[in-house]
Motif scaffolding. Structure first.
Motif, PDB file in Angstrom:
ATOM      1  N   ARG B 192       0.865  -1.173   0.000  1.00 17.74           N
ATOM      2  CA  ARG B 192       0.000   0.000   0.000  1.00 17.74           C
ATOM      3  C   ARG B 192       0.906   1.229   0.000  1.00 17.74           C
ATOM      4  O   ARG B 192       1.621   1.473   0.976  1.00 17.74           O
ATOM      5  N   THR B 193       0.915   1.926  -1.104  1.00 14.66           N
ATOM      6  CA  THR B 193       1.791   3.091  -1.202  1.00 14.66           C
ATOM      7  C   THR B 193       0.922   4.330  -1.312  1.00 14.66           C
ATOM      8  O   THR B 193      -0.032   4.352  -2.082  1.00 14.66           O
ATOM      9  N   ARG B 194       1.263   5.325  -0.532  1.00 11.73           N
ATOM     10  CA  ARG B 194       0.394   6.503  -0.521  1.00 11.73           C
ATOM     11  C   ARG B 194       0.536   7.336  -1.771  1.00 11.73           C
ATOM     12  O   ARG B 194       1.634   7.576  -2.255  1.00 11.73           O
ATOM     13  N   ARG B 195      -0.589   7.802  -2.251  1.00 11.78           N
ATOM     14  CA  ARG B 195      -0.546   8.649  -3.443  1.00 11.78           C
ATOM     15  C   ARG B 195      -0.158  10.055  -3.018  1.00 11.78           C
ATOM     16  O   ARG B 195      -0.700  10.610  -2.062  1.00 11.78           O
ATOM     17  N   LEU B 196       0.758  10.630  -3.783  1.00 12.72           N
ATOM     18  CA  LEU B 196       1.242  11.964  -3.449  1.00 12.72           C
ATOM     19  C   LEU B 196       0.143  13.020  -3.560  1.00 12.72           C
ATOM     20  O   LEU B 196       0.122  13.987  -2.808  1.00 12.72           O
ATOM     21  N   ASP B 197      -0.760  12.821  -4.520  1.00 16.53           N
ATOM     22  CA  ASP B 197      -1.764  13.863  -4.742  1.00 16.53           C
ATOM     23  C   ASP B 197      -3.021  13.675  -3.888  1.00 16.53           C
ATOM     24  O   ASP B 197      -3.936  14.486  -3.941  1.00 16.53           O
ATOM     25  N   ALA B 198      -3.037  12.609  -3.088  1.00 20.67           N
ATOM     26  CA  ALA B 198      -4.276  12.326  -2.354  1.00 20.67           C
ATOM     27  C   ALA B 198      -4.674  13.414  -1.352  1.00 20.67           C
ATOM     28  O   ALA B 198      -5.848  13.772  -1.286  1.00 20.67           O
ATOM     29  N   PRO B 199      -3.735  13.975  -0.565  1.00 13.26           N
ATOM     30  CA  PRO B 199      -4.186  15.010   0.378  1.00 13.26           C
ATOM     31  C   PRO B 199      -4.912  16.156  -0.330  1.00 13.26           C
ATOM     32  O   PRO B 199      -5.937  16.641   0.153  1.00 13.26           O
ATOM     33  N   ALA B 200      -4.409  16.551  -1.490  1.00 14.09           N
ATOM     34  CA  ALA B 200      -5.067  17.646  -2.207  1.00 14.09           C
ATOM     35  C   ALA B 200      -6.434  17.213  -2.733  1.00 14.09           C
ATOM     36  O   ALA B 200      -7.334  18.039  -2.878  1.00 14.09           O
ATOM     37  N   LYS B 201      -6.578  15.931  -3.014  1.00 16.60           N
ATOM     38  CA  LYS B 201      -7.862  15.464  -3.535  1.00 16.60           C
ATOM     39  C   LYS B 201      -8.893  15.304  -2.423  1.00 16.60           C
ATOM     40  O   LYS B 201     -10.060  15.651  -2.597  1.00 16.60           O
TER      41      LYS B 201
END
Ligand SMILES: Cc1cc2nc3c(=O)[nH]c(=O)nc-3n(C[C@H](O)[C@H](O)[C@H](O)COP(=O)(O)OP(=O)(O)OC[C@H]3O[C@@H](n4cnc5c(N)ncnc54)[C@H](O)[C@@H]3O)c2cc1C
Ligand code: FES
Ligand code: FES
Lengths: 302, 653
Positions: B192-201
């Protein structure tokens, strides 16, 4: 897109009638969930109105109450109240079962019962449920400075798709029906998907069993399969006075196919309607206290 | 009538009446005068520039616009702005109360519950509403609470997992440390690798093209053809030009460069040139000070057409003597891909069974949640820039440079966050007009499609008609396959040539077949153009192949899995295009799939043949179907105590 010169938010019926008198072409609005999507490309397109009268802040149009054996529901009551109001849950649970199938949480907070009736869509979900409750609608108009109410049965109120008995200058005030705390209920619906589930077929069943488990009151109303919702009076008559059996429900279910009058998806609707009649009868009778085994059906997809 | 009643609107000369709105938005008092017809979403996005909440459909169906009004979650695209007068509004932009991310948002991030992200603000709002109403909501209640919000990317499982995780952390059942990032492993595969853009989404901070504003920005609207095929006789834009606020009106005559573009075949003009070939084709573009003015201008433009005979059926379109839609495409054939391997006729003659069937697939809309949008502007150095969710920017940049007649270094494309594409945003259908308008006006220009417009003009999945002939031996061995596929390519080629190739190459499936004949023909018609869509043509032909194998299994009285096991390619197989493969894992893949599915071997339709019912539905470990009504009190039982009448199972019929 809906545009208008004035958006008015009257706080009382009198204020609302003042506006209607000054601007007879004004359009009433409650939850706006029919009006706004209607004024879009593909439907009515761009619509311009001289005025829009938002009824949602008029106290007289809200509220749910019981007066004697009668239940009264104000026209601007949101659908979500049908689902959660303790009085309705007790006295008219078919409305909760219907609300459960109505759009989604958010639309249910916005959409009103009155809007659903006045819009008179053949697929309006509250119509069969309210029809099965023998609902009367109360309309109000102003003559001089007097408010005049008239009450008509819902079965007469809806004339056809988008057509009702509501006269210009008249407002739908409330709905009224008898409390039915001991009826078993069921509501069935199929639509394309969970939200925006515009019904393809919907059906409400109310049943009362006497002490010896005979049906002494049965009401079945169907929607979305014709221009207006209607009662299945022949099935009601067939089963009233009868001690229900699984075979009797099956027999009733095969009689309803010819009630489908919509032009599209006819054979599908016929099959669904027949299955719904049987299943909802069994469910409502079970809710009223008598469990009947279901007769299995042969698979039809071979 | 009382004066207060008329306060709602004032009619300023020559523009839309306005109304004054007083509300509390995200805890701050606001007082603004906005056009009368604004909806709550317009107020929040256009007036307050709070763009966290999106507009996906404008019709109450998608939930991207879900926000709280006086604590109730509503679809803000269905609420006239006047409804919030005196009320308090909560949008996603400030849900975290300035603390970074709310617990739910962190859980979305942790669970990987965002892909394109366009639905996520609405999902987070609906989840917030669900947990506010019932902090202990069950999974079914959560599903119910999120029922008005659609996601086109994630498949919902991770979203539901995220809401459950937030619920459990909130209740203390799970420690907050569950939100921490997993330890880094040696391999990314299976991790499970965190998406870099997820916080902004998950916070709504990311900007899609429609969320971008620039000072002095103009708004574009487009006149589109109401006819499937017509000659443009005259365009009368004088009235529109005279409307104050109209800054520029574009037709094909304004295109300075080579006005012919396309992914594979250059057959498309930026704006219709002389003739329109489908309903919805762009004819005139307008850029104006406000969206309302641009819309008024579009309504004031009169285009005179001379209707031409139209083609809606690709088979008819191929007939000799049919109207020719493009000069270069004989018999309206856009692309014909052939595969010939072995001797199909001889093999069919040797077969024990020949199974023939025709399959049709329909046109399908991508229905990505983000409708097409773009923003174009000219930079100080004269470089024209277009920001849009283009899935193919380098190619778009080259095409754009040719259209604009500029060197490539004076044209820049920036790929804005794509709110769902699925192939549908590979085509350049509006970026050209935007760039032209920006160059002409020297001002930024933004264009945002409505959902209706998106459905009308963007490419669809190619509808196919597939005539299938398959020869088999009694033991299930396929000896020959013949597929003749005709696809409706619509008015312009877009990706049709590539789609034809892929449907042909992959069509006969992962099966080892000695004799193969495939014709894959893409045809021009006056329908909405067909283009790229997930699987790029393979979907249609493989759908037919898999249906056909089921049919063959039925004819042979075989288990459909067994039939596939016999025919699947194995190590050393030769593909339909005669490529030699060393290693093939198709059989292993099938075995894993049937195990995971709990497949109950045997012929299908057993019930109809009087045999016992299958037992691979509702087996142990399978996911149960969803009960609606999770959040409603079950019906109060009447005489009996049986209460299993409701909740109701959805999708029984
Ligand atoms: C996404 C979505 C899903 C939906 N799903 C369903 C569904 O599952 N089942 C279903 O039945 N419907 C559904 N609808 C339709 C709609 O929500 C209902 O019909 C709703 O009850 C309309 O109520 P409203 O208050 O929003 O109506 P409005 O749009 O405000 O008004 C509708 C009409 O009624 C008139 N009117 C309203 N109140 C009064 C009054 N008191 N007196 C006189 N005239 C009045 C208005 O002038 C207008 O003509 C859905 C709509 C959307 C957008
Ligand atoms: S529900 Fe409002 S934009 Fe889709
Ligand atoms: S992540 Fe939900 S629509 Fe893309």
């Amino acid at each position: 897109m809906l545009t208008f010169d004035h958006y008015l938010t009257p706080k009382s019926l009198d204020e609302a009638f003042d506006v209607l008198q000054r601007m007879p072409a004004a359009r009433l609005l409650a939850g706006a969930t029919d009006l706004l999507p209607w004024a879009r490309e593909g439907r009515a397109g761009d619509v311009h109105l001289p005025a829009v009268v938002d009824l949602s802040r008029i106290a007289a149009l809200g509220g749910i109450s019981q007066e004697g054996a009668r239940i009264r529901i104000g026209a601007t009551t949101p659908i979500s109240a049908l689902q959660r109001h303790p009085l309705l849950m007790q006295q008219a649970p078919v409305l909760g079962a219907c609300a459960l199938w109505f759009a989604d949480d958010q639309i249910r907070e916005q959409a009103t019962v009155g809007g659903n009736l006045v819009n008179a869509s053949p697929a309006g979900d509250t119509q069969p449920a309210l029809l099965a409750l023998n609902t009367h609608v109360t309309l109000v108009r102003r003559e001089g400075d007097r408010l005049i109410e008239r009450s008509v049965p819902l079965s007469e109120f809806i004339l056809g798709p988008s057509r009702t008995m509501l006269q210009p200058g008249e407002i739908l005030l409330r709905l009224e029906f008898d409390a039915l705390p001991n009826h078993g209920v069921a509501f069935e619906k199929v639509g394309h998907r969970r939200s925006l589930a515009i019904s393809t077929v919907c059906l409400a069943t109310l049943v009362h069993l006497d002490a010896s488990k005979r049906i002494d009151d049965l009401r079945i109303a169907i929607g979305a399969v014709g221009p207006v919702p209607e009662r299945l009076t022949d099935i009601e008559d067939l089963l009233t006075g009868v001690t229900p059996t699984s075979a009797a429900l099956r027999e009733a279910s095969v009689r309803v196919a010819d009630r489908v009058r919509s032009r599209s998806r006819q054979s599908y609707r016929r099959e669904v309607l027949s299955n719904f009649v049987e299943r909802s009868l069994a469910a409502a009778i079970a809710h009223a206290g008598l469990d009947l085994p279901r007769i299995p059906k042969e698979s039809q997809n071979v | 009538m009382s004066d207060t009643l008329l306060d709602g609107g004032t009619l300023a000369e020559g523009c839309h009446p306005t109304t004054e709105i007083n509300a509390t938005v995200n805890g701050r008092k606001v007082q603004r005068r906005v056009p009368n017809h604004y909806r709550v979403i317009d107020f929040v996005r256009e007036e307050l520039k709070l763009t966290g909440n999106k507009e996906g459909c404008g019709a109450g169906e998608c939930g991207t616009c879900s926000m709280f009004v006086d604590g109730k979650l509503i679809k803000s695209c269905l609420a006239p702005v006047q409804k919030i007068n005196g009320c308090s509004v909560e949008t996603i932009d400030d849900l975290d109360r300035d603390a970074g991310m709310s617990l739910l948002q962190q859980a979305f991030h942790k669970c990987g519950a965002s892909q394109c992200g366009y639905c996520i603000p609405g999902m987070v709002m609906a989840a917030t509403s669900t947990l506010r109403r019932n902090p202990g909501a069950s999974r079914d209640e959560i599903k119910e609470g999120l029922g008005g919000n659609i996601c086109r990317c994630t498949g919902y499982q991770k979203i539901l997992d995220a809401v459950e995780l937030a619920r459990d952390i909130q209740s203390g059942a799970v420690p907050a440390s569950a939100l921490e990032e997993d330890a880094e492993a040696h391999s990314f595969i299976g991790q499970r690798t965190r998406r870099l853009d997820a916080p902004a989404k998950v916070t709504g901070a990311i900007k899609y093209a429609a969320d971008m504003f620039m000072p002095n920005m103009l708004h574009m609207q487009v006149v589109r053809s109401p006819h499937p095929h017509a000659r443009i006789v005259r365009i009368d834009a004088e009235t529109a030009r005279a409307i104050p606020g109209v800054e520029c009106i574009l037709t094909c005559d304004d295109v300075p460069g080579v006005d012919n573009f396309g992914v594979f075949i250059e057959d498309q003009p930026t704006l219709a040139r002389g003739v329109v070939r489908y309903v919805g084709e762009a004819v005139v573009a307008v850029a104006a000070e406000t969206l309302d003015i641009a819309r008024a201008a579009v309504a004031a433009i009169h285009v005179e057409y001379e209707k031409l005979p139209s083609l809606f059926d690709p088979h008819t379109a191929m007939h000799d003597g049919a109207v020719q839609l493009h000069g270069f495409a004989q018999n309206n054939i856009c692309k014909h891909t052939r595969i010939r391997k072995g001797d199909v006729d001889a093999a069919l003659a040797s077969a024990d069974v020949i199974v023939e069937q025709t399959y049709d697939t329909q046109s399908v809309e991508h229905a990505y949640l983000e409708p097409e949008a773009g923003l174009a502007y000219v930079e100080a150095d004269g470089c024209v820039t277009v920001q849009s969710p283009s899935q193919n920017i380098t190619h778009h940049r080259h095409m754009l440079a040719r259209i604009l007649g500029r060197p490539i270094n004076k044209v820049r494309m920036i790929m804005s966050t794509v709110g769902g594409g699925f192939g549908g945003k590979e085509d350049m259908i509006y970026q050209g007009m935007l760039a032209l308008a920006a160059i002409k006006t020297r001002r930024p220009v933004r264009y945002v499609f409505t959902r209706e417009e998106s459905i009308k003009v963007s490419a669809k999945r190619h509808p196919f008609n597939i005539r299938y002939t398959m020869g088999l031996k009694r033991d299930g061995r396929i000896v020959a396959t013949k597929m003749v596929m005709v696809a409706d390519g619509g008015a312009y080629a877009l990706s049709t040539p590539g789609v034809m190739n892929k449907s042909a190459i992959l069509g006969p499936g992962p099966y080892d077949i000695a004799n193969v004949w495939v014709d894959s023909i893409g045809v021009y018609t006056n329908n909405t153009p067909s283009g790229a869509f997930r699987a790029f043509g393979a979907f249609q032909s493989e759908f037919a192949t898999e249906c056909h194998l089921d049919l063959c299994a039925q004819r042979l009285g075989m288990d459909p899995v067994a039939l596939r096991r016999i025919n699947l390619m194995r190590d050393g197989a030769t593909t339909h295009t005669r490529q030699q493969l060393d290693r093939v894992l198709a059989v292993e893949c099938l075995e894993a799939a049937i195990k995971a599915a709990g497949w109950d071997a045997g012929v299908p339709y057993r019930q109809g043949q009087g045999k016992p019912q299958r037992n691979d539905f509702n087996y142990e470990g399978s996911r149960q179907s969803y009960l609606i009504g999770g959040q409603t009190q079950p019906l109060v039982p009447r005489a009996s105590s049986k209460s299993d009448v409701h909740p109701v199972k959805i999708s029984i019929n």
